[in-house]
Design a protein around this motif. Structure first.
Motif, PDB file in Angstrom:
ATOM      1  N   GLY A  81     -44.912 -66.613  49.250  1.00 31.44           N
ATOM      2  CA  GLY A  81     -43.727 -67.426  49.489  1.00 31.44           C
ATOM      3  C   GLY A  81     -42.460 -66.870  48.888  1.00 31.44           C
ATOM      4  O   GLY A  81     -41.367 -67.305  49.240  1.00 31.44           O
ATOM      5  N   ARG A  82     -42.593 -65.927  47.975  1.00 30.60           N
ATOM      6  CA  ARG A  82     -41.388 -65.425  47.311  1.00 30.60           C
ATOM      7  C   ARG A  82     -40.779 -64.305  48.116  1.00 30.60           C
ATOM      8  O   ARG A  82     -41.469 -63.403  48.567  1.00 30.60           O
ATOM      9  N   VAL A  83     -39.476 -64.373  48.265  1.00 27.98           N
ATOM     10  CA  VAL A  83     -38.798 -63.327  49.017  1.00 27.98           C
ATOM     11  C   VAL A  83     -38.774 -62.040  48.212  1.00 27.98           C
ATOM     12  O   VAL A  83     -38.448 -62.038  47.041  1.00 27.98           O
ATOM     13  N   ARG A 109     -42.296 -63.702  56.948  1.00 27.94           N
ATOM     14  CA  ARG A 109     -41.010 -64.268  57.329  1.00 27.94           C
ATOM     15  C   ARG A 109     -39.917 -63.274  56.984  1.00 27.94           C
ATOM     16  O   ARG A 109     -39.899 -62.722  55.897  1.00 27.94           O
ATOM     17  N   VAL A 144     -36.222 -62.697  55.936  1.00 25.71           N
ATOM     18  CA  VAL A 144     -35.101 -63.437  55.389  1.00 25.71           C
ATOM     19  C   VAL A 144     -33.887 -62.538  55.477  1.00 25.71           C
ATOM     20  O   VAL A 144     -33.747 -61.591  54.720  1.00 25.71           O
ATOM     21  N   ARG A 145     -33.075 -62.835  56.423  1.00 27.39           N
ATOM     22  CA  ARG A 145     -31.961 -61.953  56.753  1.00 27.39           C
ATOM     23  C   ARG A 145     -31.095 -61.665  55.532  1.00 27.39           C
ATOM     24  O   ARG A 145     -30.761 -62.553  54.775  1.00 27.39           O
ATOM     25  N   ALA A 159     -31.879 -60.386  52.895  1.00 26.23           N
ATOM     26  CA  ALA A 159     -32.520 -60.593  51.594  1.00 26.23           C
ATOM     27  C   ALA A 159     -33.847 -59.830  51.505  1.00 26.23           C
ATOM     28  O   ALA A 159     -34.114 -59.167  50.517  1.00 26.23           O
ATOM     29  N   GLU A 172     -45.600 -66.030  54.241  1.00 27.70           N
ATOM     30  CA  GLU A 172     -45.622 -67.480  54.440  1.00 27.70           C
ATOM     31  C   GLU A 172     -46.801 -68.096  53.710  1.00 27.70           C
ATOM     32  O   GLU A 172     -47.868 -67.504  53.650  1.00 27.70           O
ATOM     33  N   VAL A 173     -46.608 -69.297  53.199  1.00 28.55           N
ATOM     34  CA  VAL A 173     -47.712 -69.947  52.498  1.00 28.55           C
ATOM     35  C   VAL A 173     -48.202 -71.151  53.259  1.00 28.55           C
ATOM     36  O   VAL A 173     -48.609 -71.139  54.339  1.00 28.55           O
ATOM     37  N   VAL A 175     -36.068 -68.886  45.098  1.00 31.25           N
ATOM     38  CA  VAL A 175     -36.978 -67.744  45.094  1.00 31.25           C
ATOM     39  C   VAL A 175     -37.556 -67.516  46.483  1.00 31.25           C
ATOM     40  O   VAL A 175     -37.618 -66.396  46.981  1.00 31.25           O
ATOM     41  N   ALA A 176     -37.964 -68.590  47.106  1.00 34.30           N
ATOM     42  CA  ALA A 176     -38.530 -68.467  48.446  1.00 34.30           C
ATOM     43  C   ALA A 176     -37.432 -68.416  49.508  1.00 34.30           C
ATOM     44  O   ALA A 176     -37.708 -68.177  50.669  1.00 34.30           O
ATOM     45  N   ARG A 181     -35.711 -70.926  50.659  1.00 37.56           N
ATOM     46  CA  ARG A 181     -36.174 -71.909  51.615  1.00 37.56           C
ATOM     47  C   ARG A 181     -35.528 -73.260  51.323  1.00 37.56           C
ATOM     48  O   ARG A 181     -35.378 -73.645  50.169  1.00 37.56           O
ATOM     49  N   PRO A 184     -27.474 -66.621  55.827  1.00 35.89           N
ATOM     50  CA  PRO A 184     -27.189 -66.217  54.454  1.00 35.89           C
ATOM     51  C   PRO A 184     -25.980 -66.931  53.846  1.00 35.89           C
ATOM     52  O   PRO A 184     -26.046 -67.418  52.717  1.00 35.89           O
TER      53      PRO A 184
END
Lengths: 229, 229
Positions: A173-175, A218, A220-221, A223, A228-229, B144-145, B147, B159
């Motif tokens: 889940g962490r980016v 996922r 993350v634009r 970033a 995914e969790v 962090v996620a 989300r 963003p």
DNA sequence: CAGGTCCATGACAGTTTTGTGACACTCTCT
DNA sequence: AGAGAGTGTCACAAAACTGTCATGGACCTG
């Protein structure tokens, strides 16, 4: 991970030790403290703490020797260690990290920072200590057998894809930014193009998203990517 | 971390304050100063500095009380604080560190040393802030996620919208002028039209106000916008 | 209610960022 | 040496996002 993780503080400046103990107990940890390296090793053997905070300059045995002996014994080789060094002792830090410390803090530091690092180190430790297989959703990864399944079906992965997936599954889940992925998978000082990460992500996706399945990764634009969790 | 971190100096010895300000500005920091504890809290709320230099003996509110109130408010709980104490006030230091100060300096000190500590404290602050997820009403944001959810339902954000929302959620209920939003989200020296903020607010609203839901962003005519609490 | 100020909104053209297929190289194993 | 797998880059296509503007509505003030 137990409900109240156990910490061992190895620190011979009593005022500082007391401060640390006070904060850690307030945070809900079970805390033991000693000022002596030999005693520290005994206490580790006895209680198997979940993490150790180790001052570099302590009585009888220097910190690095404690660390070395911890790492040599298989039973204690996986316990996370945060070392405390004086300001400016760059070389100590490097030697410490090479010997297997998990993190370091430069004195003086804020108690809040220490707590944050303890938490980080405990979180990271979970997957490493067990040698257990990692499970996220319908994904399962066995680090020992180097094997991955999705919903029970085996997923063939190349070495790089495998390492990326391990990194993700340890941080579900962490980016993760492209830089973080490069550091973790290719090593801190590789001069690989950032965009290369994209390509490997694509290969990982292709392998792992069997037809009809949702994408587990996922984007993350601006970033990075996240599992995914 | 912004390009030019903001500092707040809370110090009522004017000569000393001026000296500190001078040095910090020379170093490239954006500096605000006050001699009064109450005013300091207001200024923190308004500007959210990146670090605070807090004298222990100031007018109206003792330093420790300022610190305590900073730490109690979730929005300000993470701002690093360096406290200034007189020589020999050991107990004050301990109490300060227990209350959550990040570092301390004993008067008299050299400007060089102060700058070094500020830098250290700013560097350390970064990872710590990132931990918790922000919650305001039925909105939840996990930095962090990367989300965001509203009443449990995931909200996709670009963003810029994400950064705006983070800014709001760190200051729930507080009106943010277009200028403040520009500074915080685009950076102090961007030459973006003020009205562009309006457009992004609109996009944020559109994404976050799922059909049938109340608007979370309040327009304050001729002042700015605020996140409803 | 006239006139002015301020804000909401849809459109749009330009940018930035990401996805994707191809390709040349390296390595290992045979 | 040859086959095959795996890698790192590239160039181009496809998305996603941005900043600005013009227009019309909302709100205020006298």
């Amino acid at each position: 991970m137990p409900a109240r993780p156990k910490l061992l503080i190895v620190e011979d400046d009593l005022a500082l030790a007391e401060l640390i103990v006070w904060h850690c107990e307030a945070e809900g940890y079970v805390v033991r403290q000693t000022a002596d390296g030999e005693e520290a090793l005994l206490m580790v053997a006895e209680q198997m703490p979940d993490a150790i905070i180790l001052d570099w300059m302590i009585r009888h045995v220097p910190g690095i020797e404690v660390l070395r002996r911890l790492r040599r014994d298989k039973a204690t080789a996986q316990v996370p260690v945060i070392m405390l060094t004086a300001r400016g002792e760059e070389e100590d830090r490097i030697r410490g990290l090479k010997t297997g410390a998990d993190d370091y803090m430069t004195k003086p530091f804020s108690p809040r920072e220490l707590l944050a690092r303890i938490e980080a180190v405990l979180r990271r430790a979970r997957p490493v200590t067990g040698g257990q297989s990692l499970v996220v959703g319908d994904l399962e990864l066995d680090p020992v057998a180097h094997r991955v399944t999705r919903g029970g079906a085996p997923v063939p992965l190349g070495p790089t894809e495998f390492r990326i997936l391990v990194h993700f599954m340890e941080r579900p889940g962490r980016v993760q930014s492209r830089e973080q992925l490069l550091d973790a998978v290719w090593g801190m000082d590789s001069d690989i193009e950032l965009r290369t990460v994209d390509v490997h992500i694509r290969r990982l996706r292709k392998a792992i998203n069997l037809p009809g399945m949702a994408d587990v990764i996922r984007t993350v634009r601006s970033a990075g990517y996240a599992l995914e969790v």
